[in-house]
Design an enzyme around this catalytic site. Structure first.
Site, PDB file in Angstrom:
ATOM      1  NE  ARG A  56      36.371 -33.550  86.102  1.00  0.00           N
ATOM      2  CZ  ARG A  56      36.726 -32.300  85.893  1.00  0.00           C
ATOM      3  NH1 ARG A  56      37.988 -31.989  85.625  1.00  0.00           N
ATOM      4  NH2 ARG A  56      35.846 -31.305  85.950  1.00  0.00           N
ATOM      5  CG  HIS A  63      29.272 -27.120  80.790  1.00  0.00           C
ATOM      6  ND1 HIS A  63      28.825 -26.501  81.934  1.00  0.00           N
ATOM      7  CD2 HIS A  63      30.491 -26.586  80.533  1.00  0.00           C
ATOM      8  CE1 HIS A  63      29.737 -25.636  82.345  1.00  0.00           C
ATOM      9  NE2 HIS A  63      30.759 -25.669  81.503  1.00  0.00           N
ATOM     10  CG  ASP A  65      28.179 -33.534  84.733  1.00  0.00           C
ATOM     11  OD1 ASP A  65      27.926 -32.439  84.185  1.00  0.00           O
ATOM     12  OD2 ASP A  65      28.857 -33.613  85.783  1.00  0.00           O
ATOM     13  N   GLY A 150      40.983 -23.985  91.433  1.00  0.00           N
ATOM     14  CA  GLY A 150      40.566 -23.140  90.329  1.00  0.00           C
ATOM     15  C   GLY A 150      41.108 -23.572  88.980  1.00  0.00           C
ATOM     16  CG  ASP A 199      33.664 -32.691  88.679  1.00  0.00           C
ATOM     17  OD1 ASP A 199      33.829 -33.061  87.491  1.00  0.00           O
ATOM     18  OD2 ASP A 199      33.417 -31.518  88.998  1.00  0.00           O
ATOM     19  CD  GLN A 242      37.580 -16.500  91.707  1.00  0.00           C
ATOM     20  OE1 GLN A 242      36.909 -15.579  91.280  1.00  0.00           O
ATOM     21  NE2 GLN A 242      38.432 -16.365  92.703  1.00  0.00           N
ATOM     22  CE1 TYR A 251      29.455 -26.685  86.033  1.00  0.00           C
ATOM     23  CE2 TYR A 251      27.476 -26.609  87.387  1.00  0.00           C
ATOM     24  CZ  TYR A 251      28.445 -27.332  86.721  1.00  0.00           C
ATOM     25  OH  TYR A 251      28.393 -28.706  86.731  1.00  0.00           O
TER      26      TYR A 251
END
Length: 500
Positions: A56, A63, A65, A150, A199, A242, A251
């Protein structure tokens, strides 16, 4: 008529419903033929079924969801296909054998034991749903993926979703798409990232020709028809994102900072610390309190006003936050090993900060909460613009402006860009993109650019010349592989099962 998210994953006896016609269908037929031949070569028998799930591109809503806010992605044609065969009950030894069409990946073999993590996800979910799973049996699995790893295009979600759907199909069971999206989101968290669910939801629920507004709690999808005069071009920065490897510093760090910002805001807005820790999980949980404050004191509905009022500009130390919340941070996150990993390496937490930016002039607010709240508004502005009576020219310009604002917010407020992405986004805009932004988790991966349909071929040529040529000369990539790194995409189909 059942809602889209309540339907099962469709089952087809031909490739046309997913891959259409022409060269794309011919390419898919060759690919499935090679996959079947490789399966027979590796395992000695034909597969029972095939399952595919796409990658997708997130058009807007980065950032947020995992903070409970809506996002607006679309599926791309690149996908993962899984061929699978269920062993008979009498076949021995009972093994899971997993291979890839690419010989650089060696075959993995595991015992068919529902107590092992490799197999237990399906068994636990099926039993929870009242399905008689029977005795454990072996599985042969062969994987073929075309989503660049990636890249920020969700190769991992495509893999997890296709694998899950393939296992369900070979056991002849099906569940609503929304349940599969939730299950696969939880599965992917086992690799160590605190995924929010976008995702997996778009990979499972996408429809050809439409982007989707994905809402959470509960998961649902609403079709969004994009203007015909625009096209989205995806370009890889060649900096690999990554996400799992750097989760503790990138993340997952942002997930923790947002949770802490939400708890501190709740306490500042007069919620008791124990209640805030127990009830506040995301910034969406305190948006109502923030809006009430803004309304009562400033006559506004902007939650960022409360953020500016109650979060201090300098980074917080762990000790400062613990004093406010009256609890130790390890205790707050005791049920989340990945959050505890963040606490081990974090020196401070940026909830709200003033800093001179190297990307833009002057004093810039570096603020996790501000990004989340403003990005959530941009998602709905994007959809409202598509539904508006604006001319196509005005509509495309407004959508591009929203994408540019989103990139600025991701880069400056959320700090999830990188030099390669900044260079690529600038080149996109310099060559006529109406809007360009990083897409996916960031820290590498792809940019997405909104371009008028009429200039797409020249636009891609310009990117190849101005961004990729120097990388080719340095041997970073091969010229023959350029089509993997920059391409235009229309909204594609979601997950499907094939039984031939």
């Amino acid at each position: 008529m059942a809602k889209h998210e309540d339907l099962p994953v469709p089952v087809f006896s031909s490739l046309e419903p997913v891959y259409g016609g022409g060269s794309q269908l011919e390419e898919a037929e060759l690919r499935f033929g090679r996959l079947k031949s490789k399966f027979v070569e590796v395992f000695g028998q034909d597969p029972d079924v095939f399952a595919r799930s796409p990658g997708r591109v997130n058009l807007i809503g980065e950032h947020i969801d995992y903070e409970g806010y809506s996002v607006l992605p679309m599926a791309i044609r690149q996908d993962t296909i899984v061929a699978i065969r269920k062993h008979g009950a009498g076949e021995s030894p009972k093994l899971l054998r997993i291979a890839n069409v690419n010989d650089k990946y060696t075959m993995c073999t595991y015992p068919a034991d529902p107590e092992q993590v490799k197999y237990k996800g399906y068994y636990e979910f099926a039993k929870l749903k009242g399905v008689d799973v029977g005795v454990p049996v072996g599985l042969d699995v062969l994987i073929d993926g075309t989503v660049p790893t990636g890249s920020g295009l969700s190769s991992s979600a495509a893999f997890v979703c296709a694998s899950t759907i393939a296992i369900m199909a070979t056991f002849d069971v099906s569940f609503p798409k929304k349940e599969i999206a939730q299950l696969t989101c939880e599965c992917e968290r086992h690799i160590g990232t605190q995924s929010g669910g976008m995702d997996q939801a778009i990979s499972v629920m996408a429809k050809s020709g439409f982007a989707e507004l994905i809402d959470f709690n509960p998961i649902r999808a609403t079709d969004v028809q994009l203007p015909a005069g625009g096209s989205f071009v995806l370009a890889h920065s060649l900096a690999e994102s990554q996400k799992a490897v750097t989760a503790a510093t990138n993340y997952n760090n942002r997930v923790v900072e947002c949770r802490l910002a939400a708890i501190v805001l709740a306490i500042k807005l007069r919620m008791k610390p124990q209640q805030a820790i127990a009830e506040v999980k995301t910034l969406s949980d305190v948006e109502g309190l923030c809006v009430s404050f803004a309304s009562d004191h400033h006559g506004s509905s902007d939650p960022v006003i409360a953020v500016k009022e109650f979060l201090k500009e300098e980074p917080y130390t762990a000790e400062e936050i613990e004093k406010i919340i009256e609890e130790s941070l390890p205790s707050v996150f005791s049920n989340s090993p990945t959050s505890l990993d963040v606490l081990k390496v974090a020196k401070h937490f940026k909830l709200f900060q003033m800093k001179t930016s190297a990307i833009g002039p002057g004093e810039i607010l570096l603020n996790r909460a501000s990004h989340v709240y403003s990005e959530a508004r941009r998602v709905h502005s994007f959809r409202d613009t598509v539904l508006s009576d604006l001319s196509e020219e005005e509509m495309l310009k407004k959508l591009g402006d929203l994408m540019n604002e989103s990139h600025y917010s991701c880069s400056i407020l959320y700090e999830c860009s990188c030099p390669e992405l900044e260079e690529l986004v600038k080149i996109c805009r310099d060559n006529g993109a109406l809007g360009a932004r990083l897409t996916g988790a960031g820290w590498g991966g792809c940019a997405v650019a909104l371009v008028k349909e009429s200039i797409v071929p020249q636009f891609i040529l310009n990117l190849k010349d101005q961004f990729y040529r120097s990388r080719i000369d340095k041997g970073v990539i091969n010229k023959s592989d350029l089509g993997l790194y920059v391409f235009a995409s229309k909204p594609s189909s979601g997950a499907a099962v094939f039984k031939f």
